[in-house]
Design a protein around this motif. Structure first.
Motif, PDB file in Angstrom:
ATOM      1  N   ALA A  97      39.365 -23.299  30.609  1.00 37.80           N
ATOM      2  CA  ALA A  97      38.706 -24.590  30.819  1.00 37.80           C
ATOM      3  C   ALA A  97      39.486 -25.441  31.820  1.00 37.80           C
ATOM      4  O   ALA A  97      38.901 -26.122  32.669  1.00 37.80           O
ATOM      5  CB  ALA A  97      38.573 -25.334  29.489  1.00 37.80           C
ATOM      6  N   ILE A 140      31.534 -21.657  25.786  1.00 36.98           N
ATOM      7  CA  ILE A 140      31.537 -22.391  27.045  1.00 36.98           C
ATOM      8  C   ILE A 140      32.892 -23.073  27.192  1.00 36.98           C
ATOM      9  O   ILE A 140      33.331 -23.792  26.290  1.00 36.98           O
ATOM     10  CB  ILE A 140      30.393 -23.419  27.067  1.00 36.98           C
ATOM     11  CG1 ILE A 140      29.046 -22.696  26.975  1.00 36.98           C
ATOM     12  CG2 ILE A 140      30.479 -24.285  28.329  1.00 36.98           C
ATOM     13  CD1 ILE A 140      27.875 -23.611  26.691  1.00 36.98           C
ATOM     14  N   ALA A 141      33.565 -22.791  28.297  1.00 36.82           N
ATOM     15  CA  ALA A 141      34.877 -23.401  28.538  1.00 36.82           C
ATOM     16  C   ALA A 141      34.704 -24.758  29.208  1.00 36.82           C
ATOM     17  O   ALA A 141      35.331 -25.737  28.820  1.00 36.82           O
ATOM     18  CB  ALA A 141      35.736 -22.479  29.395  1.00 36.82           C
ATOM     19  N   GLY A 142      33.855 -24.804  30.237  1.00 41.24           N
ATOM     20  CA  GLY A 142      33.700 -26.082  30.921  1.00 41.24           C
ATOM     21  C   GLY A 142      32.547 -26.072  31.892  1.00 41.24           C
ATOM     22  O   GLY A 142      31.968 -25.028  32.201  1.00 41.24           O
ATOM     23  N   ILE A 143      32.213 -27.273  32.349  1.00 43.30           N
ATOM     24  CA  ILE A 143      31.205 -27.449  33.389  1.00 43.30           C
ATOM     25  C   ILE A 143      31.912 -28.173  34.515  1.00 43.30           C
ATOM     26  O   ILE A 143      32.489 -29.238  34.306  1.00 43.30           O
ATOM     27  CB  ILE A 143      30.019 -28.270  32.855  1.00 43.30           C
ATOM     28  CG1 ILE A 143      29.236 -27.426  31.842  1.00 43.30           C
ATOM     29  CG2 ILE A 143      29.096 -28.699  33.985  1.00 43.30           C
ATOM     30  CD1 ILE A 143      29.072 -28.085  30.537  1.00 43.30           C
ATOM     31  N   ALA A 173      27.928 -27.341  26.696  1.00 47.35           N
ATOM     32  CA  ALA A 173      29.083 -28.243  26.713  1.00 47.35           C
ATOM     33  C   ALA A 173      30.319 -27.478  26.270  1.00 47.35           C
ATOM     34  O   ALA A 173      30.202 -26.468  25.560  1.00 47.35           O
ATOM     35  CB  ALA A 173      28.838 -29.437  25.790  1.00 47.35           C
ATOM     36  N   PRO A 174      31.492 -27.945  26.654  1.00 46.52           N
ATOM     37  CA  PRO A 174      32.722 -27.229  26.323  1.00 46.52           C
ATOM     38  C   PRO A 174      32.872 -27.009  24.823  1.00 46.52           C
ATOM     39  O   PRO A 174      32.595 -27.916  24.031  1.00 46.52           O
ATOM     40  CB  PRO A 174      33.837 -28.159  26.837  1.00 46.52           C
ATOM     41  CG  PRO A 174      33.199 -28.994  27.890  1.00 46.52           C
ATOM     42  CD  PRO A 174      31.770 -29.156  27.469  1.00 46.52           C
ATOM     43  N   GLY A 175      33.278 -25.808  24.439  1.00 43.88           N
ATOM     44  CA  GLY A 175      33.504 -25.498  23.041  1.00 43.88           C
ATOM     45  C   GLY A 175      32.271 -25.009  22.315  1.00 43.88           C
ATOM     46  O   GLY A 175      32.361 -24.554  21.179  1.00 43.88           O
ATOM     47  N   TYR A 176      31.111 -25.094  22.947  1.00 49.84           N
ATOM     48  CA  TYR A 176      29.881 -24.624  22.322  1.00 49.84           C
ATOM     49  C   TYR A 176      29.729 -23.112  22.554  1.00 49.84           C
ATOM     50  O   TYR A 176      30.199 -22.573  23.562  1.00 49.84           O
ATOM     51  CB  TYR A 176      28.654 -25.359  22.894  1.00 49.84           C
ATOM     52  CG  TYR A 176      28.459 -26.739  22.300  1.00 49.84           C
ATOM     53  CD1 TYR A 176      29.377 -27.756  22.556  1.00 49.84           C
ATOM     54  CD2 TYR A 176      27.378 -27.032  21.467  1.00 49.84           C
ATOM     55  CE1 TYR A 176      29.217 -29.020  21.999  1.00 49.84           C
ATOM     56  CE2 TYR A 176      27.211 -28.297  20.912  1.00 49.84           C
ATOM     57  CZ  TYR A 176      28.133 -29.279  21.175  1.00 49.84           C
ATOM     58  OH  TYR A 176      27.979 -30.527  20.622  1.00 49.84           O
TER      59      TYR A 176
END
Lengths: 575, 575
Positions: free
Chosen positions: B17, B52-55, B325-328
């Motif tokens: 991330a 998901i790590a990041g956007i 979203a991150p962490g999802y």
């Protein structure tokens, strides 16, 4: 429904909801705010066994004609440190219930820095039977930094057993965002502890952005209460965090974050105070004040109310709270109108406990076992302080001075010739948890004392004993006065104690009501002004932050003066 | 975050991330739907270890250029009975994944009526390693009524141990609203079981209103999927229920409930199919079809998507799902545009599993232990059926006939002279779970057979063997064909089997793909039409409901013909 309702209670609730039996209480003749749709409905609200049975047409064993007004769910403060009010959970409840607060989520970070697990247990026990629900988040960063000498160190294992307590809702503000986004072992273990127990994790990461923010959120941090500009809040909200809009005593972010009250964002926002001092509670209010302030700024009352009712219930997983609907806990407030939002009545578990700003229920001081909570009730562990303890070590032609800035908690470094005395006071922090005798001594400018000394056992985050003064004799007297009270504040001049406030509970809290605290504080602040402390410097609050080694740029700790940028101790006198 | 993520996984996720290490997968060049704000964002989506790590701006070990389109969270069906599709969870997953479905919440009500706890366990085991998450709600009403002869009876204790399974999210549709609002002991205990384990409770209460509705909701029922008019849905939503908008094979409520897609309501609504048959899945789609239909009716795609992503995640407490979203969990779909909403790609746990409507992963038939699941895999327990079993008991000058109504599952009672034969078929239900030999025989009009017979082991809710025909010989052959297949459907004429579909799993499901099922069903329906079954009567579905004793007005059960209004058995021949 409450998880712990009995079969008999459930049957009684169902029966009165059907209208087959009379409800315990029926509220009549008021509008009812529906937080799900935003509508104001008309009807009776029936309450049985502390739960809302139904909205419709009902008869009750007791009926109250509300004569207009609007029934809303009771208000929830989603993030506060109760210790900062200097009163106990009981004293805090007394102060905020008349403002419509029916629940708070507290992070006992301050008492935990003093007394560790015993401190957390004390707060749990002393808040368990109040007519205001006190939920907990477990302090995640005790101590705040390893260079500080706190009263306790809490690792993941020290926290884990608290998750068996139903009122513990998660892990409190993960202040160490630096360590979190670097996957620090101890932090990862604390995160896993909360996740494993299905609890949430609050954040604290001012100005974190971009991929660092992604990493912080990916780690599991679900909220933030440090946003001070809208764009920051919007980015965090878009990445999945719930935004806690903070408007308290130490920090006020509401104005900057007003756009969050719009429909687009409000579903993911909460209202919090973080720190709320006695005077501020008395003069302004609590969560009700934030809502009023938002309304005055032109925002929707309904969205504001949602942020303190159904939203925190959703965020924290409190399934039976935050709405006026069947099966929900009957924590209700009545306001004169949504536009003025003055709380006229407060019901907790269906019982009227406050009317027109006056509490009408007794709140007993909780019984606490002195031997079990010895570390809290006798937290001062330091020998008698002598004037000689305030001698500055080392020598040299130059003097490093901590410069206070009015209206800020930031400090600056000033280097002066060591002979300069103008507006320079001595400042010291004495370790008070383990009687190590560690005493850091340095100089401060901007505090402004012309004579006398001030001492306090509230000194973030480790809450050692901080003293500032013009002479070593008065400094010792001020320090020993606090020591004799087992905590608190003192102000002395010319060998005489002008005033003191004893805070014997962890050196942070006392059993006085907030009015008693405010009266004493107000008097002592006046005395401090008379001794020279200028406007713009809060004699006690500014002092309390001068020991906090995470805010730039120069701080005083038990081991001496610290340069925050390099996180290293620096000489006070040097060439 | 996933509750079960290891420390090493969490650290790897945080690291990618931050952009310190490369992500496993990065999706580039597409819009990203933000369900929190409704915005379409631009950026890369980084995925590591299925999360998901990041956007933002990322590099991955694998990168996919999506060439436009919009990334959305994967879709969730919040209420379905998988058994109604006649295929297993694996077969169902194959069918719906290409439509963007990444998770379903199933109520194994049908198999539980056949095989009780073993049936629930079978569905849990046979759905555990699929590339689609199958969550469960525990059947709350087995049997649907005590007058019916089901294969099992499930009380609160039979259900309790299933809550230790993480995929069990609560108690399924509490159909017995009559008993619930009267505080029936058995129901109260089931409610308490769900509450105690912190799970939710789904409702099923068509047209319940006013104080009866209050009572039902006060009991703890948090949702409803039976609303067929907007005003009904609005009342339930206002009282705190989540509204499941149902658009499936057996019932279609979308059109009536379109106002729920507006901002005011959409935050408390979910999309469900309840029952979805093979042909319907093939010709229309699944949740994607509901969203497309709402869009065509002028509603917001974003609100529709929320109802199948973040809303069910919130309702069911699935904290790490429903958003990009991150962490999802990286359950993602790509659609060509929000306006057309055609699903072009499906990612499950960050792995591409479907492209342009074609599954590109293998779904194995789950290994199931025959001895452990004997009651499911060999659920037929009835002796060979003979033509004599279809003789009508009693005598008299009048005949009571069940009248089917085209396009409805309601029936009416018709009394005719016992000599009348015109458009009257014989109908029978044979107990098939415990070999009791109980056989109820009666008459039906409106089914329309001119010759031959039809039999089915799908007969709501107890799923005994239902047979309709023009002569006892063909009826026995049809029944014995189903018996020989250990469940399923059969159609016969003049002593010859025209067609059959074996449903050996509980008499309800088979291992065929839905295309194979649809092909066979379609052929048999044509044959039924040729034998005289008119349009408006589904030869199998209408028959399946003729044994359901909770819908007015006349039904056929194993003990004979029942008057639903009085819940009592009535003579077929009388004077």
């Amino acid at each position: 429904m409450g998880k712990n309702i009995t079969g008999a209670q459930l049957k009684a609730l169902i029966s009165s909801a059907r209208g087959e039996t009379k409800a315990d209480l029926v509220l009549k003749n008021a509008g009812i705010l529906n937080v799900f749709t935003g509508d104001i409905e008309q009807g009776d609200v029936a309450v049985t066994d502390g739960y809302i049975a139904g909205i419709g047409s009902y008869e009750g064993r007791e009926e109250i004609d509300l004569d207009g007004g609007v029934i809303c769910p009771g208000l929830i403060d989603s993030h506060i440190h109760i210790e900062s009010s200097m009163t106990t959970p009981a004293g805090f409840a007394k102060a905020v219930i008349p403002h419509g607060t029916v629940a708070v989520v507290t992070d006992p970070h301050e008492i935990a820095n003093v007394a560790g697990e015993v401190g957390i247990s004390f707060m749990l026990e002393s808040s368990k039977d109040l007519p205001m629900d006190v939920f907990f988040m477990l302090p995640s960063c005790v101590p705040a930094t390893p260079l500080d000498e706190s009263g306790a160190v809490l690792d993941a294992d020290s926290l884990a057993h608290f998750y068996s307590e139903e009122r513990v809702l998660g892990l409190a503000e993960l202040m160490n965002s630096y360590g979190t986004v670097r996957g620090d072992d101890g932090i990862v273990r604390k995160i896993q502890g909360a996740e494993m127990h299905g609890r949430t994790i609050d954040g604290h990461a001012p100005m974190l952005t971009g991929n660092e923010l992604n990493a912080y959120i990916a780690a599991g941090v679900k909220s933030d209460h440090e946003c001070s500009v809208f764009e920051e809040a919007e980015e965090k909200l878009k990445r999945g965090q719930w935004i806690m809009i903070r408007e308290g005593t130490a920090a006020q972010d509401l104005e900057a974050l007003l756009p969050l009250f719009d429909d687009k964002y409000c579903g993911r926002c909460l209202l919090v105070t973080d720190d709320k001092h006695a005077g501020d509670l008395i003069s302004k209010g609590h969560i009700d004040y934030i809502i009023r302030k938002a309304i005055k700024a032109g925002k929707s009352p309904v969205n504001g109310i949602r942020m303190a009712t159904i939203n925190p219930a959703t965020y924290f997983g409190l399934k039976d709270r935050g709405a006026v609907a069947p099966g929900y806990v009957a924590d209700l407030i009545v306001v004169d109108s949504l536009e003025t939002f003055n709380v006229t009545k407060v019901f907790k578990n269906g019982r009227l406990i406050s009317e027109n700003g006056r509490l009408i229920t007794e709140i007993k001081k909780p019984v606490t076992d002195e031997s079990k909570y010895w570390r809290v009730l006798h937290s001062f562990n330091t020998r008698e302080i002598s004037p000689a303890d305030f001698s500055v070590s080392g020598n040299g032609s130059k003097k490093r001075v901590i410069k206070l800035i009015p209206g800020e908690i930031l400090t600056e470094e000033v280097i002066v010739d060591s002979s300069v005395l103008d507006d320079i006071n001595k400042i010291a922090v004495i370790e008070r948890h383990k009687n190590t005798g560690h005493t850091g001594v340095g100089y401060v400018t901007g505090y402004g004392l012309k004579k006398g000394a001030v001492a306090s056992s509230i000194a973030h985050d480790s809450h050692n004993l901080i003293v500032v003064g013009t002479n070593d004799g008065d400094m010792a007297l001020a320090a020993n006065t606090v020591r004799g009270n087992e905590g608190g504040l003192a102000i002395v001049c010319d060998g005489k104690v002008l005033g003191s406030l004893a805070l014997p509970i962890g050196g942070l809290m006392c059993d006085l009501d907030i009015s008693g605290i405010e009266e004493r504080l107000s008097m002592m602040k006046d005395q401090a002004r008379q001794l020279g402390v200028p406007e713009g410097i809060d004699p006690f609050m500014t002092l309390a932050f001068t020991a906090l080694p995470v805010i730039p740029s120069l701080r005083i700790l038990t081991h001496g003066v610290m340069d925050v940028g390099t996180q290293s101790f620096v000489p006070v006198l040097f060439d």
